[in-house]
Design an enzyme around this catalytic site. Sequence first.
Site, PDB file in Angstrom:
ATOM      1  NE  ARG A   1      -4.104  17.343  49.506  1.00 28.91           N
ATOM      2  CZ  ARG A   1      -4.466  17.411  48.387  1.00 28.91           C
ATOM      3  NH1 ARG A   1      -5.238  17.447  47.849  1.00 28.91           N
ATOM      4  NH2 ARG A   1      -3.013  18.269  48.161  1.00 28.91           N
TER       5      ARG A   1
ATOM      6  CB  SER B   1      -7.948  27.703  42.718  1.00 23.05           C
ATOM      7  OG  SER B   1      -8.153  26.689  41.066  1.00 23.05           O
TER       8      SER B   1
ATOM      9  NE  ARG C   1      -5.651  23.195  51.670  1.00 17.73           N
ATOM     10  CZ  ARG C   1      -5.349  22.587  50.213  1.00 17.73           C
ATOM     11  NH1 ARG C   1      -4.939  23.605  49.335  1.00 17.73           N
ATOM     12  NH2 ARG C   1      -5.698  21.613  50.488  1.00 17.73           N
TER      13      ARG C   1
ATOM     14  CD  GLU D   1      -5.239  25.502  45.368  1.00 14.75           C
ATOM     15  OE1 GLU D   1      -6.794  26.457  46.060  1.00 14.75           O
ATOM     16  OE2 GLU D   1      -5.445  24.514  45.473  1.00 14.75           O
TER      17      GLU D   1
END
Length: 425
Positions: free
Chosen positions: A273, A350, A388, A347
């Site tokens: 993050r 999305s 990520r 995740e």
Amino acid sequence: MLDLKFIREHPGEVRRAAEVKRIDLDLDELLRLDRELLDLKQRTETMQAERNQNAKLVPKASPEERAHLIQKGKDLGESLKNLEPELRAVENALRHLLLQVPQLPHPSVPLGRDDSENVELRREGIPPSFDFVPLDHVALLERHGWADPERVARVSGSRSYLLKGEAARLELAIISFALDFLAAQGFELLSTTALVRPETFVGSGHFPGGEDQVYKIEGQELMLAGTAEVPVNSLYAGEILAEDLLPLRYAAYSSAFRSEAGSAGRDVRGLIRVHEFKKVEQYVLMQANEAAALEMFQAILGNAEELLQALELPYRVVQNCTGDMGAGKVLMYDLETWVPSEGLYRETHSCSYLGDWQARRTGLRYKGADGKVHYAHTLNNTGIAAPRILVPFLENHQMADGRIRVPAALRSYLGGRELLGKAQP
């Protein structure tokens, strides 16, 4: 934003959508302001008509009557002038509430309070079974000298990142692979800015409500977007497109910036993050046809899945519940990729369908075959987000000697290399 006529005629459905999406909406006040605005507009139109009629009588009136009519016209003009600030104030208050009205979720969306009540639909790929003690992505980066978190923190503060050598090449390779893949699916490539005006966040639905997630440029009316969805959604703002131009399908590459306010102490280790990253975003602007849009939803979801499959990463498909899908979504799925060091799926993608919710905010319209102007429907989905994606990539493809295996689909982007790093005892 929903059609105001729909809100008037279906207040129960709107109230229920706000309830299940856990949005604090004063629908009664919205409807009251709507009635007040209609009354003010009617009064304004009546006075304008009266003033126009009065003006027509002036040339034919006697001198005595003319003076009276002229004064009456002035009085009506003054009344209209005095009414205008009230009219603007009610319009602004109503628009403020309209921007908070959520989109109605699709009937298939599960009810739930937050992400803990999302529903797993299926799993794809098999998590690796190591015959050695695997390292997490931070240890792997350190082992090969591929990162320098201390020095970049001195330059840019905490939760910044710097990749070196083969890790930097790997990040670029994955992004290039994703862009080439989406171009082959018929998506037009865009390389776009992250610098945008505040109204673009309103158009995309990130404002009001997400202001604390955005970096602002001091002294300028510019901000830094957290996804290319924000600028791309406003490219055709206020225009009326020809229907035969639709659907517009973009694979938009940009830097992305998120303050991640409220996430202190949560998911902040390594590359999970960070405040700044690179992202390829799928964005679709299409006809107002829900059945066709749901097919498109599956298509862009499928693109993301094919990318993960080509990178040989295990993942699962999750349907977001009402409390975790955001105000503007009709339907939302997440793709979560396996992270071995944590023993869980995180995740990485999305996928969202928003109906005409963004289009009404941004003024995205087209002229249909019926000759009428319609608001378009919009969808978006992550193509790839780096760094990520490097978290599951490095961890899933590590070998006992510390090297990283390169999936076949990615080798041509890395000079044909099958392994990254040096073998270590």
